[in-house]
Design an enzyme around this catalytic site. Sequence first.
Site, PDB file in Angstrom:
ATOM      1  N   GLU A  41       0.864  -1.187   0.000  1.00 15.29           N
ATOM      2  CA  GLU A  41       0.000   0.000   0.000  1.00 15.29           C
ATOM      3  C   GLU A  41       0.898   1.233   0.000  1.00 15.29           C
ATOM      4  OE1 GLU A  41      -2.824   0.265   3.291  1.00 15.29           O
ATOM      5  OE2 GLU A  41      -2.698   2.454   3.194  1.00 15.29           O
ATOM      6  N   ARG A  45       0.633  10.411   1.083  1.00 18.27           N
ATOM      7  CA  ARG A  45       1.057  11.361   2.113  1.00 18.27           C
ATOM      8  C   ARG A  45       2.250  12.179   1.646  1.00 18.27           C
ATOM      9  NH1 ARG A  45       0.474   7.190   7.219  1.00 18.27           N
ATOM     10  NH2 ARG A  45      -1.518   6.399   6.479  1.00 18.27           N
ATOM     11  N   LYS A 129     -10.628  -1.906   6.296  1.00 16.89           N
ATOM     12  CA  LYS A 129      -9.431  -1.559   7.068  1.00 16.89           C
ATOM     13  C   LYS A 129      -9.885  -1.147   8.472  1.00 16.89           C
ATOM     14  CE  LYS A 129      -5.984   2.197   7.156  1.00 16.89           C
ATOM     15  NZ  LYS A 129      -4.629   2.350   6.590  1.00 16.89           N
TER      16      LYS A 129
HETATM   17  C1  3PG Z   1      -1.634   3.299   8.019  1.00  6.66           C
HETATM   18  O1  3PG Z   1      -1.933   4.246   7.323  1.00  6.66           O
HETATM   19  O2  3PG Z   1      -2.163   2.205   7.857  1.00  6.66           O
HETATM   20  C2  3PG Z   1      -0.680   3.481   9.132  1.00  6.66           C
HETATM   21  O3  3PG Z   1      -0.055   4.710   9.080  1.00  6.66           O
HETATM   22  C3  3PG Z   1       0.330   2.397   9.230  1.00  6.66           C
HETATM   23  O4  3PG Z   1       0.546   2.330  10.566  1.00  6.66           O
HETATM   24  P1  3PG Z   1       1.976   2.160  11.234  1.00  6.66           P
HETATM   25  O5  3PG Z   1       2.890   3.180  10.591  1.00  6.66           O
HETATM   26  O6  3PG Z   1       1.725   2.390  12.691  1.00  6.66           O
HETATM   27  O7  3PG Z   1       2.425   0.767  10.948  1.00  6.66           O
END
Ligand code: 3PG
Length: 205
Positions: A41, A45, A129
């Site tokens: 994914e 950002r 999700k």
């Molecule tokens: C996401 O968008 O799914 C999260 O930012 C991923 O989470 P993590 O960086 O805490 O693993």
Amino acid sequence: MTDPKKIMFECRIVPVITIEALEQAAPLGQALQAAGYTALEVTFRTPHAAAAISAMKQACPELHIGAGTITGTEQFDAACAAGSDFLVSPGTSDALFNLFDTVDIPVFPGVASASEAISAFERGYQVQKFFPASAIGGSAALKALAAPLANISFMPTGGIHGANMQEYLSLSNVVAVGGSWMIDKAAVAQADWAQVTAFAQQQKS
Ligand code: 3PG
């Protein structure tokens, strides 16, 4: 349409990637593929997200490359134009659902409660999700949702790492987990792709 579960079942850990420099996209995809990951994914950002998805798809045609952080029309249009194999959102709105209804690729809408999960299910989304997982009750919350929401499966992300991922993956309603913990950011910055692969491989078990 590709079955949303099929994308996740090949490898039940989905790296969530934020691309800081476009030239990192293709080698990062190749390094993660070499480590055994099958779906990635790429978050919207940074300004490089759409170009990174295109570059990764070209470099790694067998990978499922999805677009994450889809929160509005701008990201949605760019993600679709880049040829994303699936879409992920951190949350939902009527406007987002209306956009999602227009595409034929799997979409994993973000939910954080039973009510949101039911709303997304009503819109046709059986795999969702669960975000931000660790901050909203973690694996205990997901376990509690399994019986009342028996037809809904989740991909939790947010605060998941090598030491707690099995708590999630062992649940009947979790198809996969996502996160960024398996990416050695220092190695990515140094373009040490062998180290990126080695670290990512180690973080799967
Ligand atoms: C996401 O968008 O799914 C999260 O930012 C991923 O989470 P993590 O960086 O805490 O693993």
